[in-house]
Design a protein around this motif. Structure first.
Motif, PDB file in Angstrom:
ATOM      1  N   ARG A   4       0.835  -1.263  -0.137  1.00 33.26           N
ATOM      2  CA  ARG A   4      -0.111   0.045   0.089  1.00 33.26           C
ATOM      3  C   ARG A   4       1.019   1.056  -0.123  1.00 33.26           C
ATOM      4  N   ASP A   5       1.037   2.019  -1.076  1.00 31.21           N
ATOM      5  CA  ASP A   5       1.988   3.000  -1.363  1.00 31.21           C
ATOM      6  C   ASP A   5       1.003   4.430  -1.259  1.00 31.21           C
ATOM      7  N   LYS A   6       1.412   5.348  -0.694  1.00 31.57           N
ATOM      8  CA  LYS A   6       0.599   6.644  -0.644  1.00 31.57           C
ATOM      9  C   LYS A   6       1.584   7.740  -0.791  1.00 31.57           C
ATOM     10  N   ILE A   7       1.134   8.585  -1.963  1.00 32.44           N
ATOM     11  CA  ILE A   7       2.055   9.875  -2.250  1.00 32.44           C
ATOM     12  C   ILE A   7       1.322  11.171  -1.731  1.00 32.44           C
ATOM     13  N   VAL A   8       2.008  11.795  -0.893  1.00 31.58           N
ATOM     14  CA  VAL A   8       1.649  13.233  -0.388  1.00 31.58           C
ATOM     15  C   VAL A   8       2.163  14.280  -0.756  1.00 31.58           C
ATOM     16  N   ALA A   9       1.582  15.379  -1.362  1.00 29.02           N
ATOM     17  CA  ALA A   9       2.288  16.619  -1.813  1.00 29.02           C
ATOM     18  C   ALA A   9       2.358  17.394  -0.598  1.00 29.02           C
ATOM     19  N   VAL A  10       3.457  17.561  -0.029  1.00 22.37           N
ATOM     20  CA  VAL A  10       3.696  18.120   1.184  1.00 22.37           C
ATOM     21  C   VAL A  10       3.747  19.764   1.138  1.00 22.37           C
ATOM     22  N   GLY A  11       3.815  20.192  -0.058  1.00 23.62           N
ATOM     23  CA  GLY A  11       4.161  21.556  -0.248  1.00 23.62           C
ATOM     24  C   GLY A  11       5.329  21.928  -0.878  1.00 23.62           C
ATOM     25  N   PRO A  12       5.674  23.453  -1.040  1.00 21.47           N
ATOM     26  CA  PRO A  12       6.814  23.732  -1.806  1.00 21.47           C
ATOM     27  C   PRO A  12       8.256  23.454  -1.095  1.00 21.47           C
ATOM     28  N   LYS A  13       9.413  23.249  -1.875  1.00 20.36           N
ATOM     29  CA  LYS A  13      10.567  22.845  -1.148  1.00 20.36           C
ATOM     30  C   LYS A  13      11.596  23.612  -2.031  1.00 20.36           C
ATOM     31  N   GLN A  14      12.450  24.521  -1.551  1.00 19.31           N
ATOM     32  CA  GLN A  14      13.667  24.897  -1.977  1.00 19.31           C
ATOM     33  C   GLN A  14      14.697  23.940  -2.627  1.00 19.31           C
ATOM     34  N   VAL A  15      15.166  23.895  -3.746  1.00 19.15           N
ATOM     35  CA  VAL A  15      16.173  23.086  -4.142  1.00 19.15           C
ATOM     36  C   VAL A  15      17.003  23.711  -4.999  1.00 19.15           C
ATOM     37  N   GLY A  16      18.360  24.095  -4.403  1.00 20.06           N
ATOM     38  CA  GLY A  16      19.273  25.232  -5.014  1.00 20.06           C
ATOM     39  C   GLY A  16      18.429  26.424  -5.267  1.00 20.06           C
ATOM     40  N   THR A  17      18.407  26.887  -6.509  1.00 16.29           N
ATOM     41  CA  THR A  17      17.716  28.218  -7.134  1.00 16.29           C
ATOM     42  C   THR A  17      16.274  27.935  -7.324  1.00 16.29           C
ATOM     43  N   SER A  18      15.845  26.886  -7.263  1.00 14.48           N
ATOM     44  CA  SER A  18      14.391  26.491  -7.532  1.00 14.48           C
ATOM     45  C   SER A  18      13.416  26.069  -6.781  1.00 14.48           C
ATOM     46  N   THR A  19      12.350  26.399  -6.716  1.00 20.02           N
ATOM     47  CA  THR A  19      11.223  25.858  -5.485  1.00 20.02           C
ATOM     48  C   THR A  19      10.474  24.909  -6.498  1.00 20.02           C
ATOM     49  N   GLY A  20      10.191  23.732  -5.972  1.00 21.73           N
ATOM     50  CA  GLY A  20       9.355  22.840  -6.547  1.00 21.73           C
ATOM     51  C   GLY A  20       8.131  22.209  -5.428  1.00 21.73           C
ATOM     52  N   ILE A  21       7.403  21.112  -5.998  1.00 26.17           N
ATOM     53  CA  ILE A  21       6.505  20.601  -5.079  1.00 26.17           C
ATOM     54  C   ILE A  21       7.101  19.497  -4.506  1.00 26.17           C
ATOM     55  N   HIS A  22       7.127  19.189  -3.291  1.00 27.72           N
ATOM     56  CA  HIS A  22       7.952  18.216  -2.395  1.00 27.72           C
ATOM     57  C   HIS A  22       6.793  16.944  -2.215  1.00 27.72           C
ATOM     58  N   LEU A  23       7.174  15.860  -2.897  1.00 31.31           N
ATOM     59  CA  LEU A  23       6.363  14.537  -2.914  1.00 31.31           C
ATOM     60  C   LEU A  23       7.035  13.806  -1.708  1.00 31.31           C
ATOM     61  N   GLN A  24       6.232  13.276  -0.888  1.00 32.52           N
ATOM     62  CA  GLN A  24       6.789  12.176  -0.070  1.00 32.52           C
ATOM     63  C   GLN A  24       5.880  11.104  -0.325  1.00 32.52           C
ATOM     64  N   LEU A  25       6.695   9.785  -0.542  1.00 38.49           N
ATOM     65  CA  LEU A  25       6.099   8.509  -1.000  1.00 38.49           C
ATOM     66  C   LEU A  25       6.096   7.631   0.226  1.00 38.49           C
ATOM     67  N   PHE A  26       4.958   7.053   0.841  1.00 40.87           N
ATOM     68  CA  PHE A  26       4.959   6.119   1.875  1.00 40.87           C
ATOM     69  C   PHE A  26       4.627   4.640   1.390  1.00 40.87           C
ATOM     70  N   ARG A  27       5.230   3.730   2.096  1.00 43.79           N
ATOM     71  CA  ARG A  27       4.948   2.431   1.698  1.00 43.79           C
ATOM     72  C   ARG A  27       4.540   1.797   3.079  1.00 43.79           C
ATOM     73  N   GLU A  28       3.478   1.388   3.152  1.00 45.65           N
ATOM     74  CA  GLU A  28       3.047   0.455   4.366  1.00 45.65           C
ATOM     75  C   GLU A  28       2.875   1.438   5.415  1.00 45.65           C
ATOM     76  N   GLY A  29       2.771   2.638   5.154  1.00 41.61           N
ATOM     77  CA  GLY A  29       2.872   3.766   6.345  1.00 41.61           C
ATOM     78  C   GLY A  29       4.239   4.431   6.644  1.00 41.61           C
ATOM     79  N   ALA A  30       5.281   3.893   6.163  1.00 42.75           N
ATOM     80  CA  ALA A  30       6.383   4.454   6.436  1.00 42.75           C
ATOM     81  C   ALA A  30       7.096   5.367   5.377  1.00 42.75           C
ATOM     82  N   LEU A  31       7.679   6.379   5.637  1.00 40.68           N
ATOM     83  CA  LEU A  31       8.420   7.232   4.538  1.00 40.68           C
ATOM     84  C   LEU A  31       9.273   6.437   3.792  1.00 40.68           C
ATOM     85  N   TRP A  32       9.167   6.219   2.572  1.00 39.10           N
ATOM     86  CA  TRP A  32      10.116   5.499   1.753  1.00 39.10           C
ATOM     87  C   TRP A  32      10.914   6.206   0.677  1.00 39.10           C
TER      88      TRP A  32
END
Length: 174
Positions: A11-39
């Motif tokens: 059971r995998d879940k993808i959560v868009a947790v919000g903006p994240k700065q990476v270098g000089t760019s800002t993007g949407i930070h996705l966290q993928l969870f597998r069986e409830g744990a960050l993967w």
């Protein structure tokens, strides 16, 4: 999403947790969870030029940062579109020369538990060179619907093929 890796369904879940700065760019930070744990974590930027991958990594480890960002899709999609990329991947303070190739392979009518979607199949491979070691290859296939985004993903999970299918999605606040 339902995930399948080594013939094991998860059971995998993808959560868009919000903006994240990476270098000089800002993007949407996705966290993928597998069986409830960050993967896994991924950071994407979507703007007038298209969709780009800024960074990715596993669990809470340092992200692999792509410089310049890796373009995955042009703003307007057409079957046969190709993108080649040369840059570097920064990981644990070191830069590794890298290349990538992405191609919109086909339009496919894809059935998932969530329903039927008209999708673009996008095949990619990122190759990271490492001095005195074999290069690392990160192959992936993404099926994207203009309606909702990721519908199916296929990639290497610990060197083994893995597949994720959309099961349900929710727009926050609705």
């Amino acid at each position: 999403m339902n995930g399948i890796s080594e013939k094991r369904t998860t059971r995998d879940k993808i959560v868009a947790v919000g903006p994240k700065q990476v270098g000089t760019s800002t993007g949407i930070h996705l966290q993928l969870f597998r069986e409830g744990a960050l993967w896994r974590q991924e950071v994407y930027k979507n703007d007038d030029s298209g969709l780009s991958l800024l960074a990715f990594g596993e669990k809470q480890q340092e992200l692999l940062v792509l410089s310049p960002p890796l373009p995955l899709l042009k703003a307007t999609l057409q079957e046969g579109d190709e993108i080649t990329w040369k840059g570097s991947v920064r990981f644990k303070g070191k830069d590794y020369l890298s290349t990538a190739y992405t191609r919109v392979t086909a339009q496919e009518n894809l059935q998932t538990r969530r329903g039927r979607f008209q999708c673009f199949r996008v095949d990619s491979v990122l190759t990271m060179s490492r001095p005195k070691e074999q290069p690392l290859h990160f192959p992936s296939i993404r099926w994207l619907s203009e309606e909702i985004g990721f519908v199916r993903r296929s990639f290497a999970d610990g060197g083994k093929p893995a597949l994720q299918d959309l099961e349900r999605y929710q727009v926050k606040g609705k």
